[in-house]
Design a protein around this motif. Structure first.
Motif, PDB file in Angstrom:
ATOM      1  N   HIS A 130      46.677  21.959  37.917  1.00  8.23           N
ATOM      2  CA  HIS A 130      46.962  22.965  38.395  1.00  8.23           C
ATOM      3  C   HIS A 130      47.938  23.789  37.945  1.00  8.23           C
ATOM      4  CE1 HIS A 130      45.187  23.524  42.272  1.00  8.23           C
ATOM      5  NE2 HIS A 130      44.844  22.341  42.237  1.00  8.23           N
ATOM      6  N   ASP A 131      49.055  22.792  37.207  1.00  9.43           N
ATOM      7  CA  ASP A 131      49.985  22.785  36.141  1.00  9.43           C
ATOM      8  C   ASP A 131      49.338  23.698  34.724  1.00  9.43           C
ATOM      9  OD1 ASP A 131      52.507  22.587  35.323  1.00  9.43           O
ATOM     10  OD2 ASP A 131      51.832  21.492  33.616  1.00  9.43           O
ATOM     11  N   PHE A 132      48.180  22.988  34.434  1.00 11.27           N
ATOM     12  CA  PHE A 132      47.873  23.821  33.062  1.00 11.27           C
ATOM     13  C   PHE A 132      47.247  25.767  33.444  1.00 11.27           C
ATOM     14  CE2 PHE A 132      43.771  24.591  30.308  1.00 11.27           C
ATOM     15  CZ  PHE A 132      43.986  24.941  29.063  1.00 11.27           C
ATOM     16  N   LEU A 133      47.125  25.340  34.231  1.00  7.48           N
ATOM     17  CA  LEU A 133      45.950  26.776  34.988  1.00  7.48           C
ATOM     18  C   LEU A 133      47.376  27.899  35.189  1.00  7.48           C
ATOM     19  CD1 LEU A 133      43.031  25.783  36.555  1.00  7.48           C
ATOM     20  CD2 LEU A 133      43.149  27.265  34.495  1.00  7.48           C
ATOM     21  N   ALA A 134      48.378  26.768  35.223  1.00  7.80           N
ATOM     22  CA  ALA A 134      49.304  28.491  35.938  1.00  7.80           C
ATOM     23  C   ALA A 134      49.955  28.971  34.592  1.00  7.80           C
ATOM     24  CB  ALA A 134      50.488  27.345  36.557  1.00  7.80           C
ATOM     25  N   LYS A 135      49.744  27.660  34.218  1.00  7.60           N
ATOM     26  CA  LYS A 135      50.476  27.842  32.439  1.00  7.60           C
ATOM     27  C   LYS A 135      50.099  29.138  31.292  1.00  7.60           C
ATOM     28  CE  LYS A 135      53.584  23.991  32.172  1.00  7.60           C
ATOM     29  NZ  LYS A 135      53.513  22.747  32.215  1.00  7.60           N
ATOM     30  N   VAL A 136      48.148  28.620  31.105  1.00  5.35           N
ATOM     31  CA  VAL A 136      48.089  29.289  30.111  1.00  5.35           C
ATOM     32  C   VAL A 136      47.542  30.751  31.098  1.00  5.35           C
ATOM     33  CG1 VAL A 136      46.990  27.489  29.483  1.00  5.35           C
ATOM     34  CG2 VAL A 136      45.426  27.881  30.796  1.00  5.35           C
ATOM     35  N   HIS A 137      47.102  30.880  32.213  1.00  6.74           N
ATOM     36  CA  HIS A 137      46.699  31.729  32.599  1.00  6.74           C
ATOM     37  C   HIS A 137      48.527  33.237  32.473  1.00  6.74           C
ATOM     38  CE1 HIS A 137      43.282  30.399  34.620  1.00  6.74           C
ATOM     39  NE2 HIS A 137      42.869  31.548  32.840  1.00  6.74           N
ATOM     40  N   ASP A 138      49.726  32.865  32.580  1.00  4.38           N
ATOM     41  CA  ASP A 138      50.582  33.302  32.402  1.00  4.38           C
ATOM     42  C   ASP A 138      50.832  34.837  31.390  1.00  4.38           C
ATOM     43  OD1 ASP A 138      52.866  34.993  33.187  1.00  4.38           O
ATOM     44  OD2 ASP A 138      54.190  33.015  32.569  1.00  4.38           O
ATOM     45  N   ILE A 139      49.706  35.494  31.633  1.00  2.00           N
ATOM     46  CA  ILE A 139      49.286  36.850  30.125  1.00  2.00           C
ATOM     47  C   ILE A 139      49.313  37.249  30.804  1.00  2.00           C
ATOM     48  CG2 ILE A 139      47.809  34.772  28.680  1.00  2.00           C
ATOM     49  CD1 ILE A 139      45.646  36.341  30.200  1.00  2.00           C
ATOM     50  N   ASP A 140      50.131  38.869  29.734  1.00  2.00           N
ATOM     51  CA  ASP A 140      49.988  39.962  30.012  1.00  2.00           C
ATOM     52  C   ASP A 140      48.508  40.254  30.017  1.00  2.00           C
ATOM     53  OD1 ASP A 140      50.664  43.054  30.039  1.00  2.00           O
ATOM     54  OD2 ASP A 140      50.807  42.708  27.651  1.00  2.00           O
ATOM     55  N   LEU A 141      48.201  41.266  32.015  1.00  2.84           N
ATOM     56  CA  LEU A 141      46.920  41.852  31.564  1.00  2.84           C
ATOM     57  C   LEU A 141      46.892  43.347  31.702  1.00  2.84           C
ATOM     58  CD1 LEU A 141      46.383  40.280  35.333  1.00  2.84           C
ATOM     59  CD2 LEU A 141      45.189  39.716  33.040  1.00  2.84           C
ATOM     60  N   SER A 142      48.344  44.486  30.695  1.00  2.00           N
ATOM     61  CA  SER A 142      47.798  45.373  30.568  1.00  2.00           C
ATOM     62  C   SER A 142      47.144  45.877  30.040  1.00  2.00           C
ATOM     63  CB  SER A 142      49.189  45.964  30.187  1.00  2.00           C
ATOM     64  OG  SER A 142      50.155  45.287  29.638  1.00  2.00           O
ATOM     65  N   VAL A 143      45.890  44.759  28.834  1.00  6.48           N
ATOM     66  CA  VAL A 143      45.252  45.546  27.967  1.00  6.48           C
ATOM     67  C   VAL A 143      43.772  46.068  29.350  1.00  6.48           C
ATOM     68  CG1 VAL A 143      46.223  44.337  26.242  1.00  6.48           C
ATOM     69  CG2 VAL A 143      44.270  43.208  27.403  1.00  6.48           C
ATOM     70  N   VAL A 144      43.980  45.157  30.619  1.00  7.87           N
ATOM     71  CA  VAL A 144      42.297  45.461  30.709  1.00  7.87           C
ATOM     72  C   VAL A 144      42.974  46.929  32.324  1.00  7.87           C
ATOM     73  CG1 VAL A 144      41.078  44.918  33.285  1.00  7.87           C
ATOM     74  CG2 VAL A 144      42.140  42.621  31.324  1.00  7.87           C
ATOM     75  N   GLU A 145      41.715  47.354  31.329  1.00  2.00           N
ATOM     76  CA  GLU A 145      41.393  48.875  31.948  1.00  2.00           C
ATOM     77  C   GLU A 145      41.119  48.720  33.232  1.00  2.00           C
ATOM     78  OE1 GLU A 145      41.615  51.555  28.844  1.00  2.00           O
ATOM     79  OE2 GLU A 145      42.856  50.959  27.929  1.00  2.00           O
ATOM     80  N   HIS A 146      40.601  49.677  34.020  1.00  2.00           N
ATOM     81  CA  HIS A 146      40.003  49.957  35.026  1.00  2.00           C
ATOM     82  C   HIS A 146      38.983  51.219  34.717  1.00  2.00           C
ATOM     83  CE1 HIS A 146      39.423  51.943  39.283  1.00  2.00           C
ATOM     84  NE2 HIS A 146      38.951  52.786  38.285  1.00  2.00           N
ATOM     85  N   ASP A 147      37.869  50.532  34.649  1.00  2.00           N
ATOM     86  CA  ASP A 147      36.184  50.914  34.481  1.00  2.00           C
ATOM     87  C   ASP A 147      35.472  51.306  35.564  1.00  2.00           C
ATOM     88  OD1 ASP A 147      33.915  50.349  33.897  1.00  2.00           O
ATOM     89  OD2 ASP A 147      33.943  48.845  32.921  1.00  2.00           O
ATOM     90  N   ALA A 148      36.004  52.837  36.056  1.00 10.03           N
ATOM     91  CA  ALA A 148      35.235  53.819  36.755  1.00 10.03           C
ATOM     92  C   ALA A 148      34.156  53.529  36.872  1.00 10.03           C
ATOM     93  CB  ALA A 148      35.240  54.918  36.852  1.00 10.03           C
ATOM     94  N   ALA A 149      32.748  53.206  35.176  1.00  9.03           N
ATOM     95  CA  ALA A 149      31.455  52.855  35.167  1.00  9.03           C
ATOM     96  C   ALA A 149      30.894  52.041  36.322  1.00  9.03           C
ATOM     97  CB  ALA A 149      30.823  53.351  34.116  1.00  9.03           C
TER      98      ALA A 149
END
Length: 224
Positions: free
Chosen positions: A76-95
């Motif tokens: 839980h500690d590991f995943l919380a730290k490594v997933h604390d990232i910027d998700l703005s690079v992921v865009e809505h995919d309408a298709a």
């Protein structure tokens, strides 16, 4: 092609570099944070941390499993730290949203990540309501893909008949255990890191654009 999928009633998807393109480099952020975690944990430099990280990734299917086994790391500690990232690079995919919404049957996420992170990524893609369940690393009891136990546990917990299921993955080697139990397999060949080379005789379909391919499948199934 699509007529061969008429028997499918469960559509199973990996998350990272599968539901979004590897070209957005989201996983590179996770990779970097894993390296920093290992540097701090073991008191080593960046080069040694990367060697340890990739060694565990290739040997166990994910870095976390090696860290838990060899160093007693709390998942839980590991995943919380490594997933604390910027998700703005992921865009809505309408298709992709449209295609998934039109697919007949159940849709399930099967990921070596955790539910909290997966939920955030799905929201960015506009897919927060598209899936019946997220089968994550905690549900796998930390035996991640490609361990055969992960696939058996997925099918058992969700009542899946593997001969009526199809699995989409960017990591080719993770398709081999799925094929071994009767699943139809689709490799998302988008340039993501593959690890040790494996034979490809367990891959039924090789594609590059998930949304476009699923859109074609939906169209053909509707007219079949």
């Amino acid at each position: 092609m699509p007529h061969a999928l008429a028997h499918i009633d469960t559509w199973i998807f990996d998350l990272d570099n599968t539901l979004y393109p590897a070209s957005c480099h989201l996983f590179a952020q996770i990779d970097d944070r894993m390296g920093r975690f290992i540097m701090e944990l073991l008191g080593v430099d960046a080069a040694e941390a990367r060697r340890v990280q990739k060694g565990f990734f290739h040997a166990h299917g994910m870095t976390l499993r090696g860290l838990m086994t060899d160093h007693g790391v709390d998942p839980h500690d590991f995943l919380a730290k490594v997933h604390d990232i910027d998700l703005s690079v992921v865009e809505h995919d309408a298709a992709l949203v449209s295609a998934l919404g039109a697919l007949p049957g159940r849709k399930i996420i099967f990921t070596n990540a955790d539910l909290h992170y997966a939920t955030r990524v799905l929201a960015r893609l506009g897919l927060e309501d598209a899936f019946e369940a997220v089968h994550d690393v905690h549900a796998m009891d930390y035996q991640p893909k490609p361990a055969a136990a992960a696939y058996a546990r997925l099918c058992e917990q969700h009542g899946i008949d593997p001969t009526r299921a199809i699995f989409f993955e960017d990591m080719a080697r993770n398709l081999a255990p799925a094929k071994a139990i009767g699943m139809t397999t689709v490799w998302i060949d988008n340039g993501s890191e593959q690890g040790p080379a494996v034979a490809g005789d367990f891959i039924d379909y090789r594609i590059t654009d998930l949304g476009a391919w699923l859109g074609e499948v939906v169209a053909e199934l509707e007219t079949a």
